[in-house]
Design a protein around this motif. Structure first.
Motif, PDB file in Angstrom:
ATOM      1  N   GLU A 175       0.845  -1.200   0.000  1.00  0.00           N
ATOM      2  CA  GLU A 175       0.000   0.000   0.000  1.00  0.00           C
ATOM      3  C   GLU A 175       0.879   1.249   0.000  1.00  0.00           C
ATOM      4  O   GLU A 175       1.635   1.491   0.946  1.00  0.00           O
ATOM      5  CB  GLU A 175      -0.924   0.017   1.224  1.00  0.00           C
ATOM      6  CG  GLU A 175      -1.875   1.199   1.215  1.00  0.00           C
ATOM      7  CD  GLU A 175      -2.873   1.169   2.358  1.00  0.00           C
ATOM      8  OE1 GLU A 175      -3.712   2.095   2.416  1.00  0.00           O
ATOM      9  OE2 GLU A 175      -2.820   0.234   3.175  1.00  0.00           O
ATOM     10  N   CYS A 176       0.747   2.035  -1.071  1.00  0.00           N
ATOM     11  CA  CYS A 176       1.601   3.205  -1.264  1.00  0.00           C
ATOM     12  C   CYS A 176       0.741   4.446  -1.454  1.00  0.00           C
ATOM     13  O   CYS A 176       0.106   4.631  -2.498  1.00  0.00           O
ATOM     14  CB  CYS A 176       2.503   3.024  -2.480  1.00  0.00           C
ATOM     15  SG  CYS A 176       3.515   1.522  -2.429  1.00  0.00           S
ATOM     16  N   GLY A 177       0.754   5.326  -0.459  1.00  0.00           N
ATOM     17  CA  GLY A 177       0.025   6.573  -0.550  1.00  0.00           C
ATOM     18  C   GLY A 177       0.909   7.700  -1.041  1.00  0.00           C
ATOM     19  O   GLY A 177       2.111   7.519  -1.260  1.00  0.00           O
ATOM     20  N   TYR A 191       3.429  10.689  -1.166  1.00  0.00           N
ATOM     21  CA  TYR A 191       4.572  11.029  -0.313  1.00  0.00           C
ATOM     22  C   TYR A 191       4.809   9.963   0.762  1.00  0.00           C
ATOM     23  O   TYR A 191       5.136  10.258   1.912  1.00  0.00           O
ATOM     24  CB  TYR A 191       4.375  12.418   0.314  1.00  0.00           C
ATOM     25  CG  TYR A 191       4.166  13.501  -0.713  1.00  0.00           C
ATOM     26  CD1 TYR A 191       5.239  14.021  -1.429  1.00  0.00           C
ATOM     27  CD2 TYR A 191       2.881  13.977  -0.984  1.00  0.00           C
ATOM     28  CE1 TYR A 191       5.037  15.002  -2.398  1.00  0.00           C
ATOM     29  CE2 TYR A 191       2.676  14.968  -1.947  1.00  0.00           C
ATOM     30  CZ  TYR A 191       3.765  15.470  -2.647  1.00  0.00           C
ATOM     31  OH  TYR A 191       3.560  16.440  -3.601  1.00  0.00           O
ATOM     32  N   SER A 192       4.598   8.700   0.362  1.00  0.00           N
ATOM     33  CA  SER A 192       4.866   7.537   1.221  1.00  0.00           C
ATOM     34  C   SER A 192       4.024   7.516   2.491  1.00  0.00           C
ATOM     35  O   SER A 192       4.474   7.033   3.545  1.00  0.00           O
ATOM     36  CB  SER A 192       6.357   7.467   1.582  1.00  0.00           C
ATOM     37  OG  SER A 192       7.150   7.343   0.427  1.00  0.00           O
ATOM     38  N   ASP A 193       2.817   8.010   2.404  1.00  0.00           N
ATOM     39  CA  ASP A 193       1.906   7.992   3.550  1.00  0.00           C
ATOM     40  C   ASP A 193       0.537   7.473   3.102  1.00  0.00           C
ATOM     41  O   ASP A 193      -0.225   8.207   2.475  1.00  0.00           O
ATOM     42  CB  ASP A 193       1.775   9.391   4.149  1.00  0.00           C
ATOM     43  CG  ASP A 193       0.923   9.407   5.413  1.00  0.00           C
ATOM     44  OD1 ASP A 193       0.729   8.325   6.008  1.00  0.00           O
ATOM     45  OD2 ASP A 193       0.454  10.503   5.782  1.00  0.00           O
ATOM     46  N   PRO A 194       0.220   6.200   3.410  1.00  0.00           N
ATOM     47  CA  PRO A 194       1.036   5.250   4.165  1.00  0.00           C
ATOM     48  C   PRO A 194       2.080   4.563   3.293  1.00  0.00           C
ATOM     49  O   PRO A 194       2.017   4.619   2.070  1.00  0.00           O
ATOM     50  CB  PRO A 194       0.002   4.233   4.645  1.00  0.00           C
ATOM     51  CG  PRO A 194      -1.015   4.219   3.531  1.00  0.00           C
ATOM     52  CD  PRO A 194      -1.099   5.639   3.053  1.00  0.00           C
ATOM     53  N   ASP A 195       3.011   3.911   3.983  1.00  0.00           N
ATOM     54  CA  ASP A 195       4.022   3.081   3.327  1.00  0.00           C
ATOM     55  C   ASP A 195       3.947   1.702   3.962  1.00  0.00           C
ATOM     56  O   ASP A 195       4.520   1.462   5.027  1.00  0.00           O
ATOM     57  CB  ASP A 195       5.404   3.690   3.498  1.00  0.00           C
ATOM     58  CG  ASP A 195       6.520   2.823   2.915  1.00  0.00           C
ATOM     59  OD1 ASP A 195       6.261   1.649   2.600  1.00  0.00           O
ATOM     60  OD2 ASP A 195       7.654   3.320   2.789  1.00  0.00           O
ATOM     61  N   CYS A 246       6.232  -0.476   0.725  1.00  0.00           N
ATOM     62  CA  CYS A 246       6.649   0.212  -0.511  1.00  0.00           C
ATOM     63  C   CYS A 246       8.166   0.323  -0.610  1.00  0.00           C
ATOM     64  O   CYS A 246       8.764  -0.127  -1.592  1.00  0.00           O
ATOM     65  CB  CYS A 246       6.019   1.595  -0.590  1.00  0.00           C
ATOM     66  SG  CYS A 246       4.243   1.596  -0.378  1.00  0.00           S
ATOM     67  N   LYS A 247       8.787   0.930   0.400  1.00  0.00           N
ATOM     68  CA  LYS A 247      10.237   1.061   0.366  1.00  0.00           C
ATOM     69  C   LYS A 247      10.904  -0.305   0.402  1.00  0.00           C
ATOM     70  O   LYS A 247      11.905  -0.540  -0.294  1.00  0.00           O
ATOM     71  CB  LYS A 247      10.742   1.913   1.532  1.00  0.00           C
ATOM     72  CG  LYS A 247      12.243   2.184   1.476  1.00  0.00           C
ATOM     73  CD  LYS A 247      12.712   3.045   2.636  1.00  0.00           C
ATOM     74  CE  LYS A 247      14.193   3.416   2.476  1.00  0.00           C
ATOM     75  NZ  LYS A 247      15.071   2.224   2.367  1.00  0.00           N
ATOM     76  N   ASN A 255      -3.856   2.023  -3.031  1.00  0.00           N
ATOM     77  CA  ASN A 255      -3.727   3.427  -2.666  1.00  0.00           C
ATOM     78  C   ASN A 255      -3.244   4.230  -3.882  1.00  0.00           C
ATOM     79  O   ASN A 255      -3.014   3.694  -4.956  1.00  0.00           O
ATOM     80  CB  ASN A 255      -2.836   3.640  -1.438  1.00  0.00           C
ATOM     81  CG  ASN A 255      -3.342   4.783  -0.567  1.00  0.00           C
ATOM     82  OD1 ASN A 255      -3.616   5.870  -1.052  1.00  0.00           O
ATOM     83  ND2 ASN A 255      -3.474   4.525   0.735  1.00  0.00           N
ATOM     84  N   ASN A 275      -0.631   5.773  -5.059  1.00  0.00           N
ATOM     85  CA  ASN A 275       0.630   5.617  -5.788  1.00  0.00           C
ATOM     86  C   ASN A 275       0.875   4.195  -6.261  1.00  0.00           C
ATOM     87  O   ASN A 275       1.990   3.835  -6.611  1.00  0.00           O
ATOM     88  CB  ASN A 275       1.807   6.083  -4.920  1.00  0.00           C
ATOM     89  CG  ASN A 275       1.983   7.589  -4.939  1.00  0.00           C
ATOM     90  OD1 ASN A 275       1.038   8.327  -5.232  1.00  0.00           O
ATOM     91  ND2 ASN A 275       3.172   8.057  -4.623  1.00  0.00           N
TER      92      ASN A 275
END
Length: 385
Positions: free
Chosen positions: A76-78, A80-84, A87-88, A132, A134
């Motif tokens: 789940e990638c929102g 600006y990485s919120d939420p992450d 992802c990383k 999400n 992204n």
């Protein structure tokens, strides 16, 4: 083994004027066997900048045996990485797989091949999707790296089990391809170009002509809407789904209202970092297409890339920003994104690119940008193959 994309994707395609290769070349995603052989010779003989670039890659913390993949079922990638949620981790793991695949292909240590296989097998057995805002961008970044890693391991006698290859191919087809192959009409060029890059690279691995054609069709339409040439007229080309009205174009270009120099890029007034992502993807796709015997560097795409790299590099090199460019204010810097394009256009083809050369040499040896650009001094510095 020939792996096809899901039927539900194929039925959505529009007719395209682009024709996929009649015979696929492997390894064929961004780096070819002849390019690998060149790098291997340089590294083994301790020549620079390849030797330092190789050692720097091996020094990356994700290249050690202690690095273990951590796949999530749903990533789940929102914004600006919120939420992450994974992802990383997913990006780091894919880059580790690619770096390990390169280390195996160049250095010959089977432990690196096994590390890449371990990571790819873990994801192929676990991940089911992304969600999400992204999700598509994440799939573009990671899908492009998976394709490179998979090609290298599959076609360099690394001992990857056929059943594992099949699972990995199904992961690309079912998890990453649906999010990338049809691109996006959002007003950020780097998004669609990253998605194009991923779909094209995965299509090579899958030998999936329909996906290759669709993604390449979108790519060839997006590049002219990303990099301006004076031959376009008073305003840049409008991207798919966008108005060609001047006010709409200016809004699309983040407020840039003056168009008078070859190489101005769509996200420049946002920042040079995201502009650089676009250049990286354009270079990567052109490199893959060249390996598949369609040299896009010799077309309008190569011309736009050459001018785009030069125009943006000058500001990263410290040249004063004129008032007509983004009101005289830019968010620097370009990042480690020029090596592949510079090698193709200047070193191989002979174009004079002084600003791009200055920035490229300054950045060497490049590592990764933590997303999808990785180890390109090693793979493409002064590579004639």
């Amino acid at each position: 083994m020939h792996l096809l994309a899901p039927l539900l994707l194929l039925t959505a395609y529009l007719p395209t004027g682009y024709t996929a290769p009649s015979k696929w070349i492997h390894p064929g995603v961004m780096i070819s066997q002849s390019q690998l052989d060149f790098v291997k010779n340089k590294v083994n003989s301790g020549q620079q900048p390849w030797s330092d670039a190789y050692n720097a890659m091996l020094g990356d913390k994700t290249m050690t045996p202690e690095h273990k993949p951590s796949p999530h079922t749903i990533v789940e990638c929102g914004p600006y990485s919120d939420p992450d949620v994974g992802c990383k981790v997913e990006r780091d793991d894919s880059l580790a797989a690619y770096g390990s695949a390169l280390a195996w292909a160049i250095g010959g240590d089977k432990a690196h091949a096994n590390h890449a296989i371990q990571i790819m097998d873990a994801y192929a057995s676990t991940i089911q999707g992304h969600n999400n805002s992204n999700a598509r961008l994440q799939a573009g970044w990671v899908g492009s790296v998976w394709a490179r890693a998979g090609e290298l391991i599959r076609y360099t006698d690394a001992g990857w089990d056929e059943d594992a290859i099949e699972r990995f191919g199904k992961m690309l087809s079912n998890v990453y391809m649906p999010l990338t192959v049809n691109g996006t009409d959002q007003n950020v060029a780097n998004w669609e170009l990253a998605m194009n890059e991923a779909a094209i690279g995965m299509a090579v691995f899958l030998e999936d002509s329909a996906s290759y054609n669709r993604a390449m069709e979108l790519f060839k339409a997006r590049v002219p809407a990303t990099i301006y040439m004076k031959s376009d007229g008073d305003y840049p080309v409008a991207a798919r789904g966008q108005s060609s009205d001047p006010d709409a174009i200016i809004d699309w270009w983040f407020g840039q209202s003056v168009f008078k120099e070859n190489g101005q890029s769509q996200e420049l007034c946002r920042d040079l970092e995201h502009t650089g992502y676009s250049f990286a993807s354009i270079s990567h796709v052109a490199e893959t297409a060249r390996i598949q015997e369609d040299d896009l560097y010799k077309t309008d795409i190569g011309t736009r890339l050459r001018y785009g790299l030069g125009f943006q590099s000058q500001f990263s090199n410290g040249k004063e920003i004129p008032d007509w460019v983004c009101d005289g204010h830019l968010n620097l810097t370009l990042g480690p994104v020029t090596e592949v394009g510079y090698n193709a256009l200047s070193f191989r083809m002979g174009f004079d690119m002084p600003e791009t050369k200055k920035w490229t040499l300054k950045e060497r040896p490049v590592g990764t940008n933590g997303l999808f650009v990785a180890f390109e001094t090693l793979t493409h510095a002064e590579n004639p193959a």
